[in-house]
Scaffold this motif. Sequence first.
Motif, PDB file in Angstrom:
ATOM      1  N   GLN A  20      -0.203  -7.734  -5.748  1.00  0.00           N
ATOM      2  CA  GLN A  20      -1.220  -7.673  -6.495  1.00  0.00           C
ATOM      3  C   GLN A  20      -2.492  -7.779  -6.118  1.00  0.00           C
ATOM      4  N   ARG A  21      -2.962  -8.094  -4.919  1.00  0.00           N
ATOM      5  CA  ARG A  21      -3.996  -7.212  -4.285  1.00  0.00           C
ATOM      6  C   ARG A  21      -4.013  -5.478  -3.972  1.00  0.00           C
ATOM      7  N   LEU A  22      -3.398  -5.476  -3.645  1.00  0.00           N
ATOM      8  CA  LEU A  22      -3.510  -3.963  -2.916  1.00  0.00           C
ATOM      9  C   LEU A  22      -2.851  -3.190  -3.385  1.00  0.00           C
ATOM     10  N   THR A  23      -1.226  -2.770  -4.525  1.00  0.00           N
ATOM     11  CA  THR A  23      -0.824  -2.006  -4.519  1.00  0.00           C
ATOM     12  C   THR A  23      -1.160  -1.165  -5.770  1.00  0.00           C
ATOM     13  N   LYS A  24      -2.579  -1.223  -6.242  1.00  0.00           N
ATOM     14  CA  LYS A  24      -3.843  -0.313  -7.122  1.00  0.00           C
ATOM     15  C   LYS A  24      -4.272  -0.203  -5.712  1.00  0.00           C
ATOM     16  N   ILE A  25      -4.494  -0.200  -4.932  1.00  0.00           N
ATOM     17  CA  ILE A  25      -5.524   0.914  -3.891  1.00  0.00           C
ATOM     18  C   ILE A  25      -4.130   1.859  -3.302  1.00  0.00           C
ATOM     19  N   LEU A  73       1.231  -1.301  -0.161  1.00  0.00           N
ATOM     20  CA  LEU A  73       0.652   0.312  -0.137  1.00  0.00           C
ATOM     21  C   LEU A  73       1.198   1.041  -0.225  1.00  0.00           C
ATOM     22  N   GLY A  74       2.247   0.975   0.549  1.00  0.00           N
ATOM     23  CA  GLY A  74       2.873   2.255   0.482  1.00  0.00           C
ATOM     24  C   GLY A  74       3.467   2.237   1.688  1.00  0.00           C
ATOM     25  N   GLY A  75       3.221   2.012   2.677  1.00  0.00           N
ATOM     26  CA  GLY A  75       3.902   2.002   4.081  1.00  0.00           C
ATOM     27  C   GLY A  75       5.378   1.704   4.486  1.00  0.00           C
ATOM     28  N   GLU A  76       6.118   2.178   5.551  1.00  0.00           N
ATOM     29  CA  GLU A  76       7.355   1.973   5.508  1.00  0.00           C
ATOM     30  C   GLU A  76       7.592   0.834   6.540  1.00  0.00           C
ATOM     31  N   MET A  77       7.022  -0.058   6.811  1.00  0.00           N
ATOM     32  CA  MET A  77       7.823  -1.058   7.856  1.00  0.00           C
ATOM     33  C   MET A  77       8.800  -1.762   7.182  1.00  0.00           C
ATOM     34  N   GLY A  78       7.880  -2.404   6.110  1.00  0.00           N
ATOM     35  CA  GLY A  78       9.002  -3.468   5.459  1.00  0.00           C
ATOM     36  C   GLY A  78      10.727  -2.684   4.467  1.00  0.00           C
ATOM     37  N   LYS A  79      10.154  -1.608   4.532  1.00  0.00           N
ATOM     38  CA  LYS A  79      11.360  -1.081   4.328  1.00  0.00           C
ATOM     39  C   LYS A  79      12.328  -0.896   5.196  1.00  0.00           C
ATOM     40  N   VAL A  80      11.421  -0.790   5.914  1.00  0.00           N
ATOM     41  CA  VAL A  80      12.214  -0.217   7.123  1.00  0.00           C
ATOM     42  C   VAL A  80      13.412  -1.812   7.911  1.00  0.00           C
ATOM     43  N   ILE A  81      12.782  -2.923   7.893  1.00  0.00           N
ATOM     44  CA  ILE A  81      12.953  -3.649   8.172  1.00  0.00           C
ATOM     45  C   ILE A  81      13.771  -4.327   7.384  1.00  0.00           C
ATOM     46  N   PHE A 108       8.261  -5.204  -1.450  1.00  0.00           N
ATOM     47  CA  PHE A 108       8.109  -5.191  -2.791  1.00  0.00           C
ATOM     48  C   PHE A 108       9.336  -4.618  -3.745  1.00  0.00           C
ATOM     49  N   THR A 109       9.959  -3.638  -2.832  1.00  0.00           N
ATOM     50  CA  THR A 109      11.003  -2.421  -3.398  1.00  0.00           C
ATOM     51  C   THR A 109      12.244  -3.121  -3.195  1.00  0.00           C
ATOM     52  N   THR A 110      12.866  -3.653  -2.448  1.00  0.00           N
ATOM     53  CA  THR A 110      14.153  -3.849  -2.692  1.00  0.00           C
ATOM     54  C   THR A 110      14.394  -5.125  -3.364  1.00  0.00           C
ATOM     55  N   ASN A 111      15.568  -4.704  -3.295  1.00  0.00           N
ATOM     56  CA  ASN A 111      16.521  -5.702  -4.555  1.00  0.00           C
ATOM     57  C   ASN A 111      16.751  -6.629  -3.759  1.00  0.00           C
ATOM     58  N   PRO A 112      16.477  -7.746  -3.751  1.00  0.00           N
ATOM     59  CA  PRO A 112      16.725  -9.347  -2.980  1.00  0.00           C
ATOM     60  C   PRO A 112      18.198  -9.277  -2.749  1.00  0.00           C
ATOM     61  N   GLU A 165       5.770   4.776 -11.711  1.00  0.00           N
ATOM     62  CA  GLU A 165       6.932   3.691 -12.100  1.00  0.00           C
ATOM     63  C   GLU A 165       6.619   1.999 -11.475  1.00  0.00           C
ATOM     64  N   ARG A 166       6.664   2.467 -10.383  1.00  0.00           N
ATOM     65  CA  ARG A 166       6.291   0.864  -9.067  1.00  0.00           C
ATOM     66  C   ARG A 166       4.727   0.387  -9.570  1.00  0.00           C
ATOM     67  N   TYR A 167       3.794   0.990  -9.771  1.00  0.00           N
ATOM     68  CA  TYR A 167       2.617   0.229 -10.472  1.00  0.00           C
ATOM     69  C   TYR A 167       2.672  -0.395 -12.029  1.00  0.00           C
ATOM     70  N   GLU A 168       3.341   0.959 -12.445  1.00  0.00           N
ATOM     71  CA  GLU A 168       4.169   0.174 -13.612  1.00  0.00           C
ATOM     72  C   GLU A 168       4.292  -1.743 -13.964  1.00  0.00           C
ATOM     73  N   HIS A 169       5.440  -1.458 -13.223  1.00  0.00           N
ATOM     74  CA  HIS A 169       6.343  -2.504 -12.741  1.00  0.00           C
ATOM     75  C   HIS A 169       5.730  -3.761 -12.211  1.00  0.00           C
ATOM     76  N   LEU A 170       4.697  -3.599 -11.328  1.00  0.00           N
ATOM     77  CA  LEU A 170       3.981  -4.523 -10.681  1.00  0.00           C
ATOM     78  C   LEU A 170       2.735  -4.529 -11.522  1.00  0.00           C
TER      79      LEU A 170
END
Length: 632
Positions: free
Chosen positions: A455-460, A74-82, A237-241, A470-475
Amino acid sequence: MKYSANSVWENKDKYDVIVIGAGHAGCEAGLAAARLGLKTIMFTVSINSVALMPCNPNIGGTSKGHLVREIDALGGEMGKVIDKTFIQSKMLNKSKGPAVHSLRAQADKAQYSKTMRCVLENQENLELKQAEVTDILVEDGKVIGVQTYSGAIYHCKAVVLCTGTYLKSRCIYGEISNETGPDGLQAANYLTDCLKNLGIEMYRFKTGTPARIDKNSIDFSKMEEQFGDEKVVPFSFTTNPEDVQIEQASCWLTYTNEKTHHIIRENLDRSPLFSGMIEGTGPRYCPSIEDKVVKFADKDRHQVFIEPEGLDTNEMYIGGMSSSLPEDVQYEMYRSVPGLENARIMRNAYAIEYDCIDARQLYPTLEFKKIEGLYSGGQFNGSSGYEEAAAQGLIAGINAALKLLGKEQIVIDRSEGYIGVLIDDLVTKESHEPYRMMTSRAEYRLLLRQDNADQRLTKIGHKVGLISDERYEHLKLKEEQILREVERIKHTNVGANPKVQELLEKYGSTPLNSGITLAELIRRPELNYEALAPIDEKREVLSDEVIEQVNIYIKYEGYITRQMKQVEQFKKLETKRIPDDIDYDDVKSLRIEAVQKLKKYKPISIGQASRISGVSPADISVLLVYMEQWRR
Ligand SMILES: Cc1cc2nc3c(=O)[nH]c(=O)nc-3n(C[C@H](O)[C@H](O)[C@H](O)COP(=O)(O)OP(=O)(O)OC[C@H]3O[C@@H](n4cnc5c(N)ncnc54)[C@H](O)[C@@H]3O)c2cc1C
């Protein structure tokens, strides 16, 4: 709170949104509102406690990992920080179906807080202020600002309450009770009275945490070492593995024993849990060790996970042994555990009581029904857990912003995300204990997997304005690749030729008598998309993410299709909106209890009404008929 005349001062800076709290909920709420262009200020009793993890040093775990992925989608921060601050990572439940696969990462707590603080301090439109908010100012049923302990008034158009475990908090162990917040931080002792005066019903909840022990006093040779995954999957989903393949710290597993249980039983009379000193209600699914020994008396041992709190500290978190027993008993109890015989306790275990609300006073948008422009998220709403808090903070922050921007607010429903299940359960169902997310709470969990949250929430998130084009196009590209590849392998046949037979033999799979599609082969439990590479020359190079989706689409197609049919039924009732001005007293055959509940909780849809306890399916049928007649 009473102020002397000359201490009241009106801050001339006008804000759009005020967020009270810089915990996991407050951080997401503040960032969302600021990123949507709203002038936002976040208050906290201590700037040094931004995104503090006062309990377990990990993010994610079963169902909680799903929430973190959804926050990120959805565009939140927790995933990026962890992803930037984890020290060990594991995909849990890999031996089970994809619906319960869930990421859990051990965090370096200090680095997590520091990194999140840096994000907040460098976010445009966002200010961070250390001050205790004591009053919410309301005029004609609408929020107009807040007042702080110093008497200063800050004006705004919306407030998001994310006060966590601080309102009138009290820390307790044995006979000791301190009116402080977690980790000895200052409690917030004034806001509760203001909220009660505004007609808000409050609950008193409690939770607890174990001791922290110096790692140099632990004998790890008596424990089982727990390693992270060889190949780490990032939360965001934005972190390079490639950026998360780091050298990982270990955790350790040991167990309590009969001696531990005996020490606890011998001292239950000194436990504030059993002496009645603790008034608040605790989380059933996060029991203290005392609770476990009493409730599961037949068990001869309980798991104890020793987890590092970070790389620059010797503090080790003793997972599975949260307690509020007296200090002397804590030493005896912990030192009875193999490997902890010489334990040096750096922080005592304790329980904390705090004020929070009955979240049924909120709409699914997380706005209060009684006070316009007042939103809330996190532990304050009666949930428990960093992830549950962050998810609510994000939705509350987004909706406060969308309301001020004159745009439609968002409600994630139960078929779209764990966030939808979490919020719907909180605002619809009766609960008298801290709410913890679990996969069993999500009836559509086969669709709500952690791997397809984007796939469920990024469009929201994109529609709201938190996800870039750009991120939405990537999805969208990823989704096209998945569908194209699923179609291709469904229509690609392979014959019973030696190369195919050899491959099937290698995997112990039944040889072919005639041609078959690649999809039919992938449906065999012993095979998957990757295994068929040698007999599928035409395939293009695809990312691990896309391959994972192709496997799931093919292997679980039947179950997924069936669940999607159930969702269609669910959506029919969920989208049947109940008019705001409906008069339930006018609905003749509704039972009295149903009328009382519907009038009190004002459900927004027939679907939500059907989940309110005390409203029966018969009442729902009556309501549907009444609404149909009214519509004509
Ligand atoms: C001792 C302890 C044990 C726990 N054990 C567990 C567990 O076992 N399992 C689990 O899932 N979760 C547990 N938790 C809960 C977990 O910590 C919370 O779920 C999570 O931190 C909630 O995040 P939040 O953002 O809602 O609130 P918090 O992280 O508590 O943050 C609240 C924020 O609000 C600020 N604040 C509060 N009041 C005011 C005010 N009036 N003015 C200005 N600022 C204010 C504070 O400064 C802080 O920044 C535990 C928490 C504690 C304290």
